[in-house]
Every structure is written in structure tokens, then in C-alpha cells.
Design an enzyme around this catalytic site. Structure first.
Site, PDB file in Angstrom:
ATOM      1  N   PRO A  81       8.498   9.607  33.543  1.00 51.93           N
ATOM      2  CA  PRO A  81       7.267   9.034  34.100  1.00 51.93           C
ATOM      3  C   PRO A  81       7.307   9.088  35.625  1.00 51.93           C
ATOM      4  CG  PRO A  81       8.207   7.599  32.418  1.00 51.93           C
ATOM      5  CD  PRO A  81       9.226   8.653  32.694  1.00 51.93           C
ATOM      6  N   CYS A  82       6.218   9.511  36.226  1.00 52.25           N
ATOM      7  CA  CYS A  82       6.197   9.690  37.679  1.00 52.25           C
ATOM      8  C   CYS A  82       5.060   8.915  38.335  1.00 52.25           C
ATOM      9  CB  CYS A  82       6.071  11.173  38.023  1.00 52.25           C
ATOM     10  SG  CYS A  82       7.539  12.126  37.592  1.00 52.25           S
TER      11      CYS A  82
END
Length: 368
Positions: A81-82
Site C-alpha cells: 500500500p502506498c
């Protein structure tokens, strides 16, 4: 010939590993995710792959080498996840928002695979004016990888869904690897010469869903008998784990007002297409157009993505069909967010479409 060894980070329910398995030349040595329910789904469908529920930050070098039995890892895949990256100038500082990505880089640096594949949201390209992508490239370049990246449309690789995904492929040994060549195209694309290209037309929603049991809202079962395939796509995803079985075809029950609202939605339309008395403030509700690939399958598909022929949200199985999972790929967990673990919807919506992953796997194995 020995199989190509792979490690799957942030594996979720297993879409990435499923595609690599379908490619036929890969052996996944280890899969890791922090969510207990997603790992349960992964383990059920991939019983031969060691899958652990673990915080990636707890995997130090000694533990990683133990879990991979000291074998040389040739490929690392995954999509951390960014959301909400933090920058310091053009760098990614040691900020909690950057932790999961930095852990991915750390593991890649420990395992030193020939190739890594990093998958993420399209918004990564433009995040903070492109500085986040620049910083990500710098992190991988510092540990010795040549990079190529692009936004790939899943529909161009046989998935019945126009799902754009950011893909980065990193390679060691001063070798840059490009992107896989599309296998499918939009019939309306004027740049395609239909007489010289060997591309197939995009797989439509109708192609994907036409032979599924047509259940009404509130109906369905977790286990059903499958029906005969009516086209090539349905044959491809019919499944070989438990032939003749179809899982997770259970529809959410809606109240009368919602059924009326969904009944008035035209195919390809959203809330703005409705009569004024039926409109709501929530505009991100769309009805599928059966002649085209689906729009992106999100984690809220039971309320946001409406079946093309029935006035209800789509089921886990219908979403899985649109994501290109086999019919006998079984998802476990709640249908609603009452528990702390990922729902069936989250697991499907977060997944890398297996047929996109297969195209990537088929492509990179020629460089190993």
C-alpha cells in the site's frame, strides 16, 4: 528444467501468485500478508505454497533465509500500500507512511532476486507532481536495479475489466525489461489494424457473466454446481481444483427503495442518470455495460457496482469472474465489515487480476 523461484509479498488472497502459477514455470517459495483472513483464502487455494500471516517488518534476513530454505530467489512480486507517501525534498524519509514500501525494498535488497515486479495504483504516477515516483525509482536504483514502468490496462491482457494498474519491473545485471505485449484490444480502437494484428477483442461483462446462475438480491449460495461454459473466457476460468463447483455466488439483500433505484439505472449509467426523486448524494454507483469490459472492481462492489441485468450489487463470484479468478477459487470471510479482517469483497477488490499477472509472468521468464 528447474522452476523459477518466487516470493510474494503483500500477497492478499493470491491473485499475483495465481497468475504466476498459471504461467507454469514458477515455484512460489513464500507468500506473506498481515491479514489473517486473506492468508486463509491464499492457503486454501494454494496449499503447496508456504504462506504466513506476518508483519513484513518482522522478517529479518535470518528469518527470510530460513523461510525460503536458503534457496536462491529469482523473482519477488508484490504491491505494498502506498497511500499518503511522505517526502523530504525528492527522498522518502523514514516516515510511518513510507514504511511498507521501504520494507518491500529492504526484502528485495536481502533476497537480491534477478527481477522484481512492483504493482500499485495508477495514482502513484502523479502523486505529489511525480516526485513520489521519482523517489521510488531512486530507492530501487540505489540497490542496483534497472527499471521500467508503465500503466497497464488489465483488459488488454484478457481480463474482462478495464482496470489500470501501475507496474514496475526491476532487473539486475544491467538489463532493462519492458512490459508484456497486449493480447487483446478494444474493437473501437482506431489504431488497431484488425487484419494484421493477432489480438483478440476485449472480453466483455457479458462474456464473463452470461453462464452464472441468475440470482435475485438476497439469493444464492456459497457453493453451487457450475454450468457449461459458453465461450473461450468461461472455459479458461472454469477451474481445475474442484471441477464442477462454483463458489461465493451469494447476493446481498437490498430494501425496496434501493431495488427501485437500481432498476432505473441504465447500463453504463450512474446515479446522475436517474430521475430526480431517486438520486442520492452518493454518485459513485454504476451499472455495468454488458457489451464492454467492467469498470474497476473496488472493495465496495456490493453497493457501488450494479449487475447489468438484475437490480442488485454484484456477488463475490461475479466480481471474481471480472477479476479473472477461476470459478473454484474460493474466498473466505464476512460479506460485511463487522470483523477486523478483510472481507471477501476486500480480498477480491484488492487483488491483482490473475490473467494480468500471468501475462507478466510469461513475459519476464524469457529474461531469466
Amino acid at each position: 528444467m528447474d522452476k523459477i523461484t518466487t516470493v510474494d509479498l503483500f500477497c492478499g488472497a493470491g491473485g499475483f501468485s495465481e497468475g504466476f502459477s498459471k504461467s507454469g514455470d514458477f515455484e512460489t517459495l513464500l507468500a506473506v500478508d498481515f491479514d489473517k483472513q486473506a492468508i486463509g483464502t491464499f492457503q486454501h487455494n494454494h496449499p503447496s505454497i508456504p504462506a504466513i500471516c506476518e508483519d513484513i517488518s518482522e522478517l529479518d534476513e535470518a528469518k527470510l533465509l530460513s523461510l525460503t530454505k536458503g534457496k536462491n530467489v529469482q523473482v519477488v512480486i508484490g504491491g505494498p500500500p502506498c497511500q499518503g507517501f511522505s517526502l523530504a525534498g525528492r527522498r522518502l524519509p523514514d516516515d510511518p507512511k513510507n514504511q511498507l514500501f521501504k520494507e518491500y525494498v529492504r526484502v528485495v535488497n536481502i533476497l537480491r532476486p534477478d527481477i522484481f515486479v512492483f504493482e500499485n495504483v495508477v495514482g502513484l504516477v502523479s502523486m505529489q507532481g511525480g516526485l513520489v515516483l521519482e523517489a521510488i525509482c531512486n530507492e530501487f536504483s540505489k540497490i542496483g536495479y534497472e527499471l521500467s514502468y508503465s500503466v497497464l490496462n488489465s483488459a488488454d491482457y484478457g481480463v474482462p475489466q478495464a482496470r489500470p494498474r501501475f507496474i514496475m519491473i526491476g532487473s539486475r545485471h544491467n538489463k532493462r525489461i519492458g512490459m508484456p505485449t497486449p493480447t487483446h484490444h478494444a474493437l473501437s480502437n482506431p489504431s488497431i489494424d484488425l487484419f494484421s494484428e493477432e489480438l483478440k477483442p476485449h472480453v466483455s461483462v457479458k462474456d464473463a457473466l452470461s453462464n452464472l446462475p441468475q440470482i435475485k438480491q438476497g439469493e444464492g449460495e456459497e457453493v453451487l454446481k457450475s454450468t457449461s461454459a459458453q465461450n473461450e473466457y468461461q472455459r479458461i476460468i472454469s477451474g481445475t481444483r474442484i471441477p464442477g463447483k462454483l463458489f461465493n455466488q451469494r447476493a446481498t439483500k437490498h430494501n425496496e427503495n434501493i431495488v427501485e433505484r437500481y432498476s432505473h439505472l441504465p447500463q453504463g449509467g450512474d446515479i446522475r442518470s436517474l430521475p430526480e426523486r431517486l438520486k442520492t448524494k452518493k454518485n459513485n454507483v454504476f451499472r455495468l455495460n454488458d457489451s464492454l469490459p467492467s469498470r474497476t472492481i473496488t472493495c465496495n462492489f456490493r453497493t457501488d457496482i450494479i449487475h447489468p441485468w438484475m437490480p442488485r450489487g454484484i456477488t463475490t463470484r461475479e466480481a471474481a469472474r471480472l477479476q479473472s479468478f477461476d470459478d473454484d477459487y474460493q474466498f473466505f470471510g464476512n460479506l460485511t465489515r463487522k470483523a477486523k479482517y478483510l472481507t471477501q469483497d476486500d480480498q477480491v477488490g484488492n487483488a491483482v487480476p490473475p490473467l494480468l499477472a500471468k501475462s507478466i509472468a510469461d513475459h519476464i521468464k524469457g529474461f531469466i
